[in-house]
Design a protein around this motif. Sequence first.
Motif, PDB file in Angstrom:
ATOM      1  N   ILE A 216      23.876   6.977 138.669  1.00  0.00           N
ATOM      2  CA  ILE A 216      24.161   5.609 138.198  1.00  0.00           C
ATOM      3  C   ILE A 216      24.515   4.709 139.379  1.00  0.00           C
ATOM      4  O   ILE A 216      24.052   3.568 139.475  1.00  0.00           O
ATOM      5  N   GLU A 217      25.308   5.247 140.310  1.00  0.00           N
ATOM      6  CA  GLU A 217      25.700   4.460 141.482  1.00  0.00           C
ATOM      7  C   GLU A 217      24.476   4.080 142.315  1.00  0.00           C
ATOM      8  O   GLU A 217      24.326   2.924 142.744  1.00  0.00           O
ATOM      9  N   SER A 218      23.581   5.039 142.530  1.00  0.00           N
ATOM     10  CA  SER A 218      22.363   4.776 143.314  1.00  0.00           C
ATOM     11  C   SER A 218      21.478   3.750 142.620  1.00  0.00           C
ATOM     12  O   SER A 218      20.895   2.877 143.266  1.00  0.00           O
ATOM     13  N   ALA A 219      21.347   3.859 141.289  1.00  0.00           N
ATOM     14  CA  ALA A 219      20.521   2.901 140.533  1.00  0.00           C
ATOM     15  C   ALA A 219      21.132   1.504 140.590  1.00  0.00           C
ATOM     16  O   ALA A 219      20.421   0.500 140.751  1.00  0.00           O
ATOM     17  N   ALA A 220      22.467   1.416 140.481  1.00  0.00           N
ATOM     18  CA  ALA A 220      23.147   0.115 140.462  1.00  0.00           C
ATOM     19  C   ALA A 220      22.971  -0.632 141.777  1.00  0.00           C
ATOM     20  O   ALA A 220      22.912  -1.866 141.802  1.00  0.00           O
ATOM     21  N   GLU A 221      22.878   0.107 142.885  1.00  0.00           N
ATOM     22  CA  GLU A 221      22.764  -0.519 144.213  1.00  0.00           C
ATOM     23  C   GLU A 221      21.435  -1.231 144.419  1.00  0.00           C
ATOM     24  O   GLU A 221      21.266  -1.974 145.391  1.00  0.00           O
ATOM     25  N   GLN A 222      20.463  -1.033 143.533  1.00  0.00           N
ATOM     26  CA  GLN A 222      19.104  -1.537 143.776  1.00  0.00           C
ATOM     27  C   GLN A 222      18.884  -2.977 143.306  1.00  0.00           C
ATOM     28  O   GLN A 222      17.878  -3.582 143.657  1.00  0.00           O
ATOM     29  N   ALA A 223      19.790  -3.522 142.514  1.00  0.00           N
ATOM     30  CA  ALA A 223      19.609  -4.906 142.028  1.00  0.00           C
ATOM     31  C   ALA A 223      20.981  -5.538 141.795  1.00  0.00           C
ATOM     32  O   ALA A 223      21.919  -4.856 141.356  1.00  0.00           O
ATOM     33  N   ASP A 224      21.087  -6.831 142.059  1.00  0.00           N
ATOM     34  CA  ASP A 224      22.374  -7.524 141.950  1.00  0.00           C
ATOM     35  C   ASP A 224      22.925  -7.480 140.529  1.00  0.00           C
ATOM     36  O   ASP A 224      24.124  -7.261 140.317  1.00  0.00           O
ATOM     37  N   ASP A 225      22.037  -7.702 139.524  1.00  0.00           N
ATOM     38  CA  ASP A 225      22.544  -7.720 138.140  1.00  0.00           C
ATOM     39  C   ASP A 225      23.037  -6.339 137.709  1.00  0.00           C
ATOM     40  O   ASP A 225      24.017  -6.223 136.962  1.00  0.00           O
ATOM     41  N   LEU A 226      22.369  -5.283 138.211  1.00  0.00           N
ATOM     42  CA  LEU A 226      22.810  -3.925 137.877  1.00  0.00           C
ATOM     43  C   LEU A 226      24.153  -3.631 138.540  1.00  0.00           C
ATOM     44  O   LEU A 226      25.049  -3.039 137.918  1.00  0.00           O
ATOM     45  N   MET A 227      24.316  -4.051 139.794  1.00  0.00           N
ATOM     46  CA  MET A 227      25.575  -3.819 140.499  1.00  0.00           C
ATOM     47  C   MET A 227      26.725  -4.583 139.822  1.00  0.00           C
ATOM     48  O   MET A 227      27.832  -4.076 139.678  1.00  0.00           O
ATOM     49  N   GLU A 228      26.406  -5.802 139.383  1.00  0.00           N
ATOM     50  CA  GLU A 228      27.421  -6.628 138.717  1.00  0.00           C
ATOM     51  C   GLU A 228      27.919  -5.937 137.442  1.00  0.00           C
ATOM     52  O   GLU A 228      29.127  -5.828 137.201  1.00  0.00           O
ATOM     53  N   LYS A 229      26.973  -5.432 136.645  1.00  0.00           N
ATOM     54  CA  LYS A 229      27.362  -4.752 135.401  1.00  0.00           C
ATOM     55  C   LYS A 229      28.126  -3.460 135.702  1.00  0.00           C
ATOM     56  O   LYS A 229      29.107  -3.132 135.027  1.00  0.00           O
ATOM     57  N   TYR A 230      27.672  -2.744 136.722  1.00  0.00           N
ATOM     58  CA  TYR A 230      28.325  -1.478 137.093  1.00  0.00           C
ATOM     59  C   TYR A 230      29.777  -1.732 137.502  1.00  0.00           C
ATOM     60  O   TYR A 230      30.689  -0.991 137.114  1.00  0.00           O
ATOM     61  N   LEU A 231      30.006  -2.798 138.273  1.00  0.00           N
ATOM     62  CA  LEU A 231      31.363  -3.099 138.721  1.00  0.00           C
ATOM     63  C   LEU A 231      32.243  -3.573 137.566  1.00  0.00           C
ATOM     64  O   LEU A 231      33.449  -3.322 137.535  1.00  0.00           O
ATOM     65  N   GLU A 232      31.618  -4.244 136.591  1.00  0.00           N
ATOM     66  CA  GLU A 232      32.380  -4.746 135.437  1.00  0.00           C
ATOM     67  C   GLU A 232      32.727  -3.643 134.454  1.00  0.00           C
ATOM     68  O   GLU A 232      33.845  -3.557 133.949  1.00  0.00           O
ATOM     69  N   THR A 233      31.731  -2.790 134.157  1.00  0.00           N
ATOM     70  CA  THR A 233      31.902  -1.807 133.068  1.00  0.00           C
ATOM     71  C   THR A 233      32.048  -0.372 133.552  1.00  0.00           C
ATOM     72  O   THR A 233      32.428   0.506 132.774  1.00  0.00           O
ATOM     73  N   GLY A 234      31.675  -0.117 134.814  1.00  0.00           N
ATOM     74  CA  GLY A 234      31.743   1.253 135.339  1.00  0.00           C
ATOM     75  C   GLY A 234      30.558   2.104 134.943  1.00  0.00           C
ATOM     76  O   GLY A 234      30.551   3.318 135.161  1.00  0.00           O
ATOM     77  N   GLY A 235      29.531   1.507 134.339  1.00  0.00           N
ATOM     78  CA  GLY A 235      28.365   2.298 133.945  1.00  0.00           C
ATOM     79  C   GLY A 235      27.142   1.431 133.702  1.00  0.00           C
ATOM     80  O   GLY A 235      27.181   0.207 133.803  1.00  0.00           O
ATOM     81  N   LEU A 236      26.012   2.107 133.386  1.00  0.00           N
ATOM     82  CA  LEU A 236      24.751   1.436 133.041  1.00  0.00           C
ATOM     83  C   LEU A 236      24.166   2.157 131.843  1.00  0.00           C
ATOM     84  O   LEU A 236      24.392   3.367 131.662  1.00  0.00           O
ATOM     85  N   GLU A 238      20.744   3.579 129.608  1.00  0.00           N
ATOM     86  CA  GLU A 238      19.612   4.402 130.058  1.00  0.00           C
ATOM     87  C   GLU A 238      18.474   3.556 130.617  1.00  0.00           C
ATOM     88  O   GLU A 238      17.882   3.887 131.649  1.00  0.00           O
ATOM     89  N   GLU A 239      18.158   2.437 129.934  1.00  0.00           N
ATOM     90  CA  GLU A 239      17.074   1.559 130.415  1.00  0.00           C
ATOM     91  C   GLU A 239      17.392   0.992 131.793  1.00  0.00           C
ATOM     92  O   GLU A 239      16.525   0.863 132.654  1.00  0.00           O
ATOM     93  N   GLU A 240      18.662   0.641 132.000  1.00  0.00           N
ATOM     94  CA  GLU A 240      19.076   0.069 133.292  1.00  0.00           C
ATOM     95  C   GLU A 240      19.014   1.110 134.404  1.00  0.00           C
ATOM     96  O   GLU A 240      18.631   0.801 135.531  1.00  0.00           O
ATOM     97  N   ILE A 241      19.376   2.348 134.087  1.00  0.00           N
ATOM     98  CA  ILE A 241      19.277   3.424 135.092  1.00  0.00           C
ATOM     99  C   ILE A 241      17.818   3.601 135.503  1.00  0.00           C
ATOM    100  O   ILE A 241      17.490   3.663 136.691  1.00  0.00           O
ATOM    101  N   ILE A 242      16.922   3.654 134.511  1.00  0.00           N
ATOM    102  CA  ILE A 242      15.490   3.843 134.799  1.00  0.00           C
ATOM    103  C   ILE A 242      14.967   2.687 135.649  1.00  0.00           C
ATOM    104  O   ILE A 242      14.231   2.904 136.618  1.00  0.00           O
ATOM    105  N   ARG A 243      15.392   1.453 135.308  1.00  0.00           N
ATOM    106  CA  ARG A 243      14.933   0.296 136.097  1.00  0.00           C
ATOM    107  C   ARG A 243      15.424   0.389 137.544  1.00  0.00           C
ATOM    108  O   ARG A 243      14.676   0.146 138.494  1.00  0.00           O
ATOM    109  N   GLY A 244      16.702   0.753 137.711  1.00  0.00           N
ATOM    110  CA  GLY A 244      17.252   0.874 139.066  1.00  0.00           C
ATOM    111  C   GLY A 244      16.564   1.956 139.877  1.00  0.00           C
ATOM    112  O   GLY A 244      16.263   1.771 141.064  1.00  0.00           O
ATOM    113  N   VAL A 245      16.301   3.092 139.216  1.00  0.00           N
ATOM    114  CA  VAL A 245      15.622   4.191 139.920  1.00  0.00           C
ATOM    115  C   VAL A 245      14.207   3.776 140.313  1.00  0.00           C
ATOM    116  O   VAL A 245      13.730   4.084 141.413  1.00  0.00           O
TER     117      VAL A 245
END
Length: 693
Positions: A216-236, A238-245
């Motif tokens: 999840i951490e690696s996927a979140a690092e790939q896009a600003d919106d994913l990182m923002e959500k990860y920092l807010e909620t601590g997770g992503l 399934e669709e967001e993980i796939i997009r980040g990967v």
Amino acid sequence: MVSQTPLEKIRNIGIMAHIDAGKTTTTERILYYSGITYKLGEVDEGSAEMDWMDQEKERGITITSAATTCFWEDHRINIIDTPGHVDFTAEVERSLRVLDGSIGIFCAVNGVEPQSETVWRQADRYCIPRISFINKMDRIGSDFFRAVNMIETRLGTQPLPLQIPVGIENNFKGVVDLIHLEAIIWEEETLGATFHKEPIPEELLPLAQEYRANLIESAAEQADDLMEKYLETGGLNEEEIIRGVRIGTLKLKFVPVLCGASFKNKGVQPLLDAVVNYLPSPLDIPPIEGQNPKTKKVEFRKADMNEPFAALVFKIMNDSFVGHLAYLRVYSGKIHTGAMVYNATKDCKERVSRLMKIHANKRQEVKDIYAGEIVAASGFKRISTGDTICDQSHPIILESMIFPEPVVSVAIEPKTKNDQDMLGEVLMKLGQEDPTFRFKVDEETGQTIMSGMGELHLEILTDRMLREYKVKAKVGKPQVAYKETISEKVTVEEEFVRQAGGRGQYAHVFLTVEPQARGEGFFFQNLTSADKIPKEFVPAAEQGIREALETGILAGYPVIDIKASLVDGSYHEVDSSDLSFKIAGSIAAKKAVMEANPLLLEPIMEVEAVIPEEYMGDVISNLNAKRGKIEGMEIRSGAQVIKAKVPLSEMFGYATDLRSMTQGRGTYSMQFKTYDEVPQQISEGLLARIYRR
């Protein structure tokens, strides 16, 4: 008429790995589970669809890259199964050149092996996004986590596990899907066609949660919106993980890792899902770059059927029914049967008589082909590997492929006059198909010399000559393809004067030659001014120098790793010509090499021997006796792995030597590393033998 499959739903992928890692078996399973074949082909039984040549079936190895198409989740996947043996590295090189993505397959027991590294570096050169599949999880000694660690340490890439195994060795039964946090268990009785999902076994839950957090951490690092959500909620989700990967895979930030056991039909369906989810479509790769042959300007072609047509020929096959069959990767535009196309590389027009979709050695005729497709075409008269065919009103030459030079040669003598006549024609056909195959007639002995990438390469080519083309011939023992170079910097003067009534010939050059580092090849520079040697004569002088270096001074081998500089000279306004400067350049080059202390070079191979520990002493002593340099040792799956650099001339017949030293339990692989100087004593003996001939 539009393409049946939208571009975003096309995947052009290759399957690459070390020999015997399970590439062809995995491809066979992909074809079976995607509904292309109705029975499981087996490499060991010689029934694999993709290994269609007789030689492939008999030896259980892939020799020629085979193309096929399958469909999964409404996506069209064009697959090229490449060889693993180092002798057929050109097949891998030209396949990677035209692919958008790749699956790297690794053996769970041996991890990253030498040829795995070679093909990985080839894919690095073309910036190809990859996913990794750790195969043979059911084998004794398999270790998923060690293989993942080897991908990181040996290949210098960041592996990102999307799965971890459930069970090991004989008890391997499925995988933990880290994205959906569930276990996928394959059912033995259906040959892996069906599987069920169940909660993760309790003992694996802490490990799965640890790896999922990293994912999840690696996927979140790939896009600003994913990182923002990860920092807010601590997770992503399934669709967001796939997009980040997917984003990270396409940017080559990391390599997703899956696992399974293709032979036992486990792990193939999630691998197909990963191909669709993470590997690029033709739209995801940058527009292909080329040069306009007329203006010499750089131009680009986008993956769009409305762009001007442009395609690269990456392979030629000679077919007894349709003649030259050219494999094409279409980068832009579209083309239909019967169309005239422009071969920009050869500057000629050709008609396309037939277009075909390929499945191994079977074909399906089609009327049109579009951007993003990999197909075969026939009807070409002057086509070669690496040629660009395009729309004549929008010419472009796409970057071609660079192939390694052959390192092994054999002499071949036809048995009858009829065989002699056929031999030349057959060698031409084999040369068109295989860019690493060379042949020439030795002017002194009259023998035909075939050169290739190794003993197996030449053995297969010889076998094809005898079987496919029915040429009866005697083949000599393999010989090393030596090279020559120089060890000193010298400058020579050459004045070429001929006067025989009327107009004469005059050229005067000062040529400096100096050695270059190993692998740097030949480099020419003109340091003269136009008042000394007019610019129009310089290319002729360079051509003369190049031709002279094709046959060296010591033993007639090509001279490599040399820098030649035209530093001074003079010309005659009437008598000077291209011919006179070509001859002067040639004579000056031979004279300079002779004075620059020429040396003989031999190919050095990188050897990896895998042996039981009790035989280590004997194997190391034997390699030392072969002038080998031991570079390192490590333990892998309970066996000792010895790495060494050894001259190719000492490695002929090594398979037999190793078998006898290890009671049949040792294996080895080798690949070309570099050329190095032959020791003086051996060089003198070698030259003495050559001169006696």
